[in-house]
Design a protein around this motif. Structure first.
Motif, PDB file in Angstrom:
ATOM      1  N   LEU A  13      -2.251  -1.150  -3.240  1.00  0.00           N
ATOM      2  CA  LEU A  13      -1.714  -1.200  -4.598  1.00  0.00           C
ATOM      3  C   LEU A  13      -1.754  -2.592  -5.194  1.00  0.00           C
ATOM      4  N   ARG A  14      -1.508  -3.589  -4.341  1.00  0.00           N
ATOM      5  CA  ARG A  14      -1.446  -4.953  -4.874  1.00  0.00           C
ATOM      6  C   ARG A  14      -1.488  -5.939  -3.716  1.00  0.00           C
ATOM      7  N   ALA A  15      -2.115  -7.071  -3.950  1.00  0.00           N
ATOM      8  CA  ALA A  15      -2.135  -8.147  -2.958  1.00  0.00           C
ATOM      9  C   ALA A  15      -1.861  -9.449  -3.690  1.00  0.00           C
ATOM     10  N   VAL A  16      -0.821 -10.153  -3.255  1.00  0.00           N
ATOM     11  CA  VAL A  16      -0.424 -11.392  -3.908  1.00  0.00           C
ATOM     12  C   VAL A  16       0.041 -12.374  -2.845  1.00  0.00           C
ATOM     13  N   ASP A  17      -0.231 -13.664  -3.049  1.00  0.00           N
ATOM     14  CA  ASP A  17       0.215 -14.637  -2.065  1.00  0.00           C
ATOM     15  C   ASP A  17       1.519 -15.286  -2.511  1.00  0.00           C
ATOM     16  N   SER A  18       2.050 -16.144  -1.665  1.00  0.00           N
ATOM     17  CA  SER A  18       3.359 -16.739  -1.942  1.00  0.00           C
ATOM     18  C   SER A  18       3.312 -17.773  -3.048  1.00  0.00           C
ATOM     19  N   ASN A  19       2.124 -18.084  -3.553  1.00  0.00           N
ATOM     20  CA  ASN A  19       1.984 -18.938  -4.734  1.00  0.00           C
ATOM     21  C   ASN A  19       1.822 -18.114  -6.001  1.00  0.00           C
TER      22      ASN A  19
ATOM     23  N   HIS B 122       0.843  -1.201   0.000  1.00  0.00           N
ATOM     24  CA  HIS B 122       0.000   0.000   0.000  1.00  0.00           C
ATOM     25  C   HIS B 122       0.876   1.248   0.000  1.00  0.00           C
ATOM     26  N   ASP B 123       0.269   2.384  -0.274  1.00  0.00           N
ATOM     27  CA  ASP B 123       1.003   3.652  -0.290  1.00  0.00           C
ATOM     28  C   ASP B 123       0.557   4.578   0.838  1.00  0.00           C
TER      29      ASP B 123
ATOM     30  N   ARG C 210      -6.866 -18.142   5.785  1.00  0.00           N
ATOM     31  CA  ARG C 210      -6.469 -18.611   4.450  1.00  0.00           C
ATOM     32  C   ARG C 210      -4.952 -18.634   4.272  1.00  0.00           C
ATOM     33  N   TRP C 211      -4.247 -17.908   5.138  1.00  0.00           N
ATOM     34  CA  TRP C 211      -2.799 -17.804   4.990  1.00  0.00           C
ATOM     35  C   TRP C 211      -2.133 -18.054   6.331  1.00  0.00           C
ATOM     36  N   ASP C 212      -0.899 -18.555   6.281  1.00  0.00           N
ATOM     37  CA  ASP C 212      -0.134 -18.769   7.512  1.00  0.00           C
ATOM     38  C   ASP C 212       0.340 -17.449   8.108  1.00  0.00           C
ATOM     39  N   ARG C 213       0.619 -16.484   7.236  1.00  0.00           N
ATOM     40  CA  ARG C 213       1.089 -15.174   7.702  1.00  0.00           C
ATOM     41  C   ARG C 213       0.640 -14.106   6.711  1.00  0.00           C
ATOM     42  N   VAL C 214       0.237 -12.966   7.233  1.00  0.00           N
ATOM     43  CA  VAL C 214      -0.171 -11.834   6.399  1.00  0.00           C
ATOM     44  C   VAL C 214       0.840 -10.708   6.569  1.00  0.00           C
ATOM     45  N   HIS C 215       1.339 -10.190   5.450  1.00  0.00           N
ATOM     46  CA  HIS C 215       2.300  -9.088   5.442  1.00  0.00           C
ATOM     47  C   HIS C 215       1.603  -7.864   4.842  1.00  0.00           C
ATOM     48  N   VAL C 216       1.630  -6.750   5.550  1.00  0.00           N
ATOM     49  CA  VAL C 216       1.087  -5.489   5.029  1.00  0.00           C
ATOM     50  C   VAL C 216       2.244  -4.496   5.009  1.00  0.00           C
ATOM     51  N   ILE C 217       2.593  -4.036   3.812  1.00  0.00           N
ATOM     52  CA  ILE C 217       3.861  -3.331   3.603  1.00  0.00           C
ATOM     53  C   ILE C 217       3.619  -1.977   2.959  1.00  0.00           C
ATOM     54  N   SER C 218       4.247  -0.946   3.516  1.00  0.00           N
ATOM     55  CA  SER C 218       4.168   0.405   2.969  1.00  0.00           C
ATOM     56  C   SER C 218       5.244   0.601   1.905  1.00  0.00           C
ATOM     57  N   LYS C 219       4.816   1.038   0.735  1.00  0.00           N
ATOM     58  CA  LYS C 219       5.762   1.312  -0.353  1.00  0.00           C
ATOM     59  C   LYS C 219       6.728   2.418   0.046  1.00  0.00           C
TER      60      LYS C 219
ATOM     61  N   ILE D 292      -8.814  -8.025  -2.748  1.00  0.00           N
ATOM     62  CA  ILE D 292      -8.211  -7.148  -1.747  1.00  0.00           C
ATOM     63  C   ILE D 292      -7.721  -5.898  -2.474  1.00  0.00           C
ATOM     64  N   THR D 293      -8.505  -4.859  -2.458  1.00  0.00           N
ATOM     65  CA  THR D 293      -8.223  -3.666  -3.242  1.00  0.00           C
ATOM     66  C   THR D 293      -8.905  -2.461  -2.606  1.00  0.00           C
ATOM     67  N   GLY D 294      -8.719  -1.306  -3.212  1.00  0.00           N
ATOM     68  CA  GLY D 294      -9.408  -0.092  -2.760  1.00  0.00           C
ATOM     69  C   GLY D 294      -8.622   0.698  -1.745  1.00  0.00           C
ATOM     70  N   GLN D 295      -9.342   1.553  -1.001  1.00  0.00           N
ATOM     71  CA  GLN D 295      -8.728   2.426  -0.016  1.00  0.00           C
ATOM     72  C   GLN D 295      -8.270   1.643   1.212  1.00  0.00           C
ATOM     73  N   LEU D 296      -7.188   2.130   1.809  1.00  0.00           N
ATOM     74  CA  LEU D 296      -6.742   1.579   3.086  1.00  0.00           C
ATOM     75  C   LEU D 296      -7.563   2.282   4.169  1.00  0.00           C
ATOM     76  N   ALA D 297      -8.664   1.668   4.548  1.00  0.00           N
ATOM     77  CA  ALA D 297      -9.639   2.322   5.426  1.00  0.00           C
ATOM     78  C   ALA D 297      -9.314   2.175   6.909  1.00  0.00           C
ATOM     79  N   THR D 298      -8.304   1.433   7.238  1.00  0.00           N
ATOM     80  CA  THR D 298      -7.938   1.205   8.630  1.00  0.00           C
ATOM     81  C   THR D 298      -6.423   1.237   8.750  1.00  0.00           C
ATOM     82  N   THR D 299      -5.882   0.907   9.921  1.00  0.00           N
ATOM     83  CA  THR D 299      -4.433   0.886  10.078  1.00  0.00           C
ATOM     84  C   THR D 299      -3.859  -0.373   9.449  1.00  0.00           C
ATOM     85  N   PRO D 300      -2.580  -0.348   9.070  1.00  0.00           N
ATOM     86  CA  PRO D 300      -1.960  -1.564   8.524  1.00  0.00           C
ATOM     87  C   PRO D 300      -2.059  -2.747   9.484  1.00  0.00           C
ATOM     88  N   GLN D 301      -1.888  -2.502  10.778  1.00  0.00           N
ATOM     89  CA  GLN D 301      -1.982  -3.575  11.756  1.00  0.00           C
ATOM     90  C   GLN D 301      -3.379  -4.181  11.774  1.00  0.00           C
TER      91      GLN D 301
END
Length: 260
Positions: free
Chosen positions: A49-55, A43-44, A82-91, A62-71
């Protein structure tokens, strides 16, 4: 802890092949564990901006505005299971990490210190790069601070040796010299005559300690162990207990100089 001008001499191909996996620097500060199914959301600060898994599957929902905090976003997505770990990363955070890491004043850092700086920048504020579950903060219970403390207790000069055996064959044979807190020189037993290669025994440990002394630096630490004992030691939470267990089976011998 590794001098910028260190020397590596006579590194035999067997040792090189067996230590190659430890030279993948990224593994020491990444949050993801081997085999994990992870989700990565970039996200910016305002827009996802983009959401992709390790596969390499793009998660288009998973798109649109970041309406809440990254945490909060990471926790919400992780709760789906659905995932073992979720990463939310600021560009912007990644760009700032790169900018600070490339500053001219960083050029004087040793290699470990530089990568520790990158680790600290990446995870420092806990907001630019968020993961759920959070990163462990260590690699198999090894930490920069712990290794730094170990090197510091060796004093200004010390010789180190690591010998790992597959049955009777030496799979890893390293000799290092530490000067002023940094590894300055590394070689293997190929640099010596064939009779210098130790055996996995108490006598072999004595032999290695003599070799270290012959190099003109005081022996600081030496470990001789089987491949199985080495692999267990690498991942064990209690490193000393792991070696003590291996010693009972005559699969580990070691010596450590008393702190100066």
């Amino acid at each position: 802890m590794i001098d910028r001008f260190w020397q590596v001499l006579d590194l035999d191909p067997i040792t090189w092949r067996n230590i190659g996996r430890f030279i993948e620097v990224g593994k020491y500060f990444q949050a993801a564990l081997p085999g994990e199914h992870g989700l990565y959301v970039l996200h910016d600060g305002q827009q996802i901006l983009r959401a992709v898994d390790s596969n390499n599957q793009v998660q288009r929902e998973i798109t649109g505005q970041l309406a809440t905090t990254p945490q909060a976003l990471a926790e919400e997505l992780a709760s789906e299971g659905r995932w073992d770990r979720v990463h939310v990363i600021s560009k912007q955070h990644l760009a700032e990490v790169a900018r600070q890491a490339q500053q001219p004043e960083q050029r004087g850092l040793s290699m470990p210190a530089y990568y520790h700086l990158v680790y600290s920048l990446l995870w420092g504020d806990g907001q630019g790069y968020v993961t759920v579950p959070p990163p462990a903060g260590h690699w198999n219970h090894w930490s920069y601070a712990g290794i730094e403390q170990f090197i510091a207790q060796l004093g200004a000069e010390a010789g180190l040796a690591l010998c790992v055996f597959d049955a009777e064959q030496l799979a890893i044979g390293l000799i290092a010299e530490v000067r002023n807190g940094n590894v300055a020189y590394v070689t293997t037993f190929d640099a010596y005559a064939a009779e210098a290669v130790p055996t996995l025994s108490a006598h072999g440990l004595e032999h290695v300690l003599k070799l270290l002394e012959q190099r003109g630096v005081p022996a600081g630490a030496a470990l001789l162990c089987s491949r199985a004992a080495f692999e267990d030691w690498l991942i064990a939470p209690d490193k000393l207990a792991s070696l003590q267990h291996a010693a009972v089976a005559n699969e580990a011998w070691w010596w450590l100089r008393e702190p100066l």
